[in-house]
Design a protein around this motif. Structure first.
Motif, short mmCIF file in Angstrom:
data_model
loop_
_atom_site.label_atom_id
_atom_site.label_comp_id
_atom_site.label_asym_id
_atom_site.label_seq_id
_atom_site.Cartn_x
_atom_site.Cartn_y
_atom_site.Cartn_z
N PRO A 31 0.82 -1.23 0.00
CA PRO A 31 0.00 0.00 0.00
C PRO A 31 0.85 1.27 0.00
CG PRO A 31 -0.89 -1.58 1.53
CD PRO A 31 0.42 -2.13 1.09
N ALA A 32 2.02 1.24 0.70
CA ALA A 32 2.89 2.42 0.73
C ALA A 32 3.45 2.71 -0.66
CB ALA A 32 4.01 2.22 1.74
N LEU A 33 3.91 1.66 -1.35
CA LEU A 33 4.45 1.85 -2.70
C LEU A 33 3.40 2.34 -3.68
CD1 LEU A 33 6.74 -1.33 -2.98
CD2 LEU A 33 7.46 1.05 -2.65
N GLY A 35 0.73 4.01 -2.91
CA GLY A 35 0.41 5.39 -2.52
C GLY A 35 1.42 6.39 -3.06
N ILE A 36 2.71 6.02 -2.95
CA ILE A 36 3.76 6.92 -3.45
C ILE A 36 3.64 7.10 -4.97
CG2 ILE A 36 6.25 7.14 -3.80
CD1 ILE A 36 6.60 5.69 -1.09
N GLU A 37 3.42 5.99 -5.67
CA GLU A 37 3.33 6.08 -7.14
C GLU A 37 2.10 6.88 -7.56
OE1 GLU A 37 3.77 3.13 -10.99
OE2 GLU A 37 2.84 2.39 -9.17
N THR A 38 0.99 6.71 -6.85
CA THR A 38 -0.22 7.45 -7.19
C THR A 38 -0.04 8.94 -6.95
OG1 THR A 38 -1.53 5.51 -6.55
CG2 THR A 38 -2.70 7.60 -6.73
N THR A 39 0.72 9.27 -5.93
CA THR A 39 0.96 10.68 -5.62
C THR A 39 1.63 11.40 -6.79
OG1 THR A 39 1.22 10.13 -3.27
CG2 THR A 39 2.09 12.27 -4.01
N PHE A 40 2.52 10.69 -7.47
CA PHE A 40 3.24 11.30 -8.60
C PHE A 40 2.68 10.83 -9.95
CE2 PHE A 40 6.18 11.16 -5.02
CZ PHE A 40 6.59 12.49 -4.96
N TYR A 41 1.41 10.45 -9.96
CA TYR A 41 0.78 9.94 -11.19
C TYR A 41 0.88 10.94 -12.35
CZ TYR A 41 -2.94 8.70 -14.45
OH TYR A 41 -3.64 8.42 -15.59
N LYS A 42 0.50 12.19 -12.12
CA LYS A 42 0.46 13.18 -13.20
C LYS A 42 1.86 13.42 -13.77
CE LYS A 42 -2.30 16.58 -12.69
NZ LYS A 42 -2.95 17.84 -12.22
N GLU A 43 2.84 13.56 -12.88
CA GLU A 43 4.19 13.81 -13.34
C GLU A 43 4.74 12.64 -14.16
OE1 GLU A 43 3.08 14.22 -10.40
OE2 GLU A 43 3.48 16.27 -9.70
N LEU A 44 4.45 11.40 -13.71
CA LEU A 44 4.96 10.22 -14.41
C LEU A 44 4.31 10.06 -15.78
CD1 LEU A 44 5.03 7.68 -11.42
CD2 LEU A 44 7.01 8.71 -12.55
N VAL A 45 3.00 10.29 -15.85
CA VAL A 45 2.28 10.16 -17.11
C VAL A 45 2.74 11.21 -18.13
CG1 VAL A 45 0.01 10.32 -18.22
CG2 VAL A 45 0.29 9.03 -16.09
N GLU A 46 3.01 12.41 -17.63
CA GLU A 46 3.46 13.47 -18.53
C GLU A 46 4.79 13.12 -19.19
OE1 GLU A 46 3.55 17.02 -16.26
OE2 GLU A 46 1.38 17.34 -16.34
N ILE A 47 5.63 12.43 -18.41
CA ILE A 47 6.93 12.02 -18.98
C ILE A 47 6.73 10.84 -19.92
CG2 ILE A 47 9.23 11.13 -18.45
CD1 ILE A 47 9.01 12.56 -15.74
N ASN A 48 6.11 9.78 -19.36
CA ASN A 48 5.84 8.58 -20.16
C ASN A 48 4.84 7.73 -19.39
OD1 ASN A 48 5.87 6.08 -21.53
ND2 ASN A 48 7.95 6.47 -22.25
N VAL A 49 3.78 7.36 -20.06
CA VAL A 49 2.72 6.62 -19.39
C VAL A 49 3.23 5.29 -18.80
CG1 VAL A 49 1.96 5.38 -21.46
CG2 VAL A 49 0.32 5.85 -19.61
N LEU A 50 4.28 4.74 -19.42
CA LEU A 50 4.83 3.48 -18.92
C LEU A 50 5.51 3.63 -17.56
CD1 LEU A 50 6.31 1.91 -22.19
CD2 LEU A 50 4.21 1.27 -20.99
N LEU A 51 5.96 4.86 -17.27
CA LEU A 51 6.60 5.08 -15.97
C LEU A 51 5.63 4.84 -14.81
CD1 LEU A 51 8.80 8.24 -16.68
CD2 LEU A 51 9.55 5.86 -16.35
N PHE A 52 4.34 4.98 -15.08
CA PHE A 52 3.34 4.69 -14.03
C PHE A 52 2.85 3.26 -14.11
CE2 PHE A 52 -1.09 4.20 -12.78
CZ PHE A 52 -1.03 4.60 -11.46
#
Length: 304
Positions: A31-33, A35-52
């Motif tokens: 759940p912690a991992l 949560g962390i990934e979801t927090t930076f969802y927008k930033e990761l998708v803007e770079i590359n959708v695969l990063l999320f």
């Protein structure tokens, strides 16, 4: 190589430990991992959708694989409860087996004692007090297996013989724990008085698992000569009438066992007393008469 109880307990303990680690991973790490990934969802998708999605799908796959591998570990608590219950059942079975084995050995020993004492009496060598003491000492020697007495338990065994001339039951033999508060052979009972007198008068055994149950103490306790330690010392007891055998209308006496542990005696643990009482009755019937009983009582009476 046979599996021991200790091996099973160690295996269960290891499963329980692994179950704690698994619970930690599922309830905190994953759940912690996420949560962390979801927090930076927008930033990761803007770079590359695969990063999320790539890390997310990897975590899902790892969780599924881990769940499959550790499925049995999740059963550890249930397994532990079932195994603990099985162990207790095995211990209880061992105890019962030991009890019935000792009961059988006691029956064989009692038969041998009666035959030996009857033969000795007919040869002019037997004495009733020695025979009664030998039978009671057999109970004392096997008390751990027959009654499961605790080391600190204040137990006692006593034989009371009915005196026809004055109509009372006198103690003629007694064995007790070294720290038992009673310093005498026991009190004298009248027929119908207390558990000893009631067992004699009704001609049937009386078993009391716990005298503290309301109403029981008033029924079985003595009406006189009470002592300060009665309540805490005579908590559970068995009183078995000795006879009658043949044409005798009344029992020869009563065999008694007492304990300061509540629940010590029941129908099963009362069997050794019944066997011993029957042995004493058979011995008296086959080899002794009223004069021998009278002499036994007179010998055991305290000096006036």
């Amino acid at each position: 190589m046979p599996v021991t109880r200790e091996d099973i307990e160690r295996s269960i303990a290891a499963l329980v430990k692994q179950n704690r680690v698994t619970s930690l991973i599922y309830t905190l790490v994953i759940p912690a991992l996420v949560g962390i990934e979801t927090t930076f969802y927008k930033e990761l998708v803007e770079i590359n959708v695969l990063l999320f999605w790539a890390p997310f799908l990897i975590m899902v796959a790892l969780a599924a694989a881990f769940a499959w591998i550790t499925y049995d570990i999740k059963l550890a608590p249930e397994l532990y409860v079932e195994m603990d219950d099985a162990i207790h059942q095995i211990d209880d079975l061992k105890k019962r087996t030991r009890f019935f084995s000792s009961l059988q050995e006691q029956a064989l020993a009692l038969g041998a004692i009666v035959r030996g004492q009857v033969k000795a009496k007919h040869n002019g060598e037997g004495h009733l007090n020695e025979a009664v003491n030998e039978i009671c000492s057999l109970l004392v020697g096997n008390r751990a297996d027959l009654f499961d007495f605790d080391a600190s338990e204040l137990w006692s065994f006593a034989v009371y013989i009915y005196h026809k001339e004055n109509g009372q039951l006198y103690p003629v033999c007694r064995y007790k724990h070294e720290k038992h508060p009673s310093q005498s052979m026991g009190r004298v009972w009248r027929p119908g008085q207390g558990h000893v007198g009631i067992a004699w008068a009704q001609g049937e055994g009386k078993i009391c698992p716990d005298v503290s149950v309301p109403g029981v103490a008033d029924m079985f306790s003595p009406t006189s000569a009470k002592t300060s330690y009665d309540t805490n010392t005579y908590v559970s007891f068995v009183s078995e009438p000795i006879g009658p055998n043949g044409a005798d209308a009344v029992p020869y006496g009563v065999l008694v066992a007492t304990s300061n542990f509540a629940g010590r005696f029941d129908l099963a643990s009362g069997l050794p007393l019944r066997h011993a009482a029957s042995a004493i009755a058979a011995l008296i019937y086959l080899a002794y008469d009223d004069d021998a009983l009278k002499s036994l009582v007179e010998t055991a009476k305290p000096a006036a």
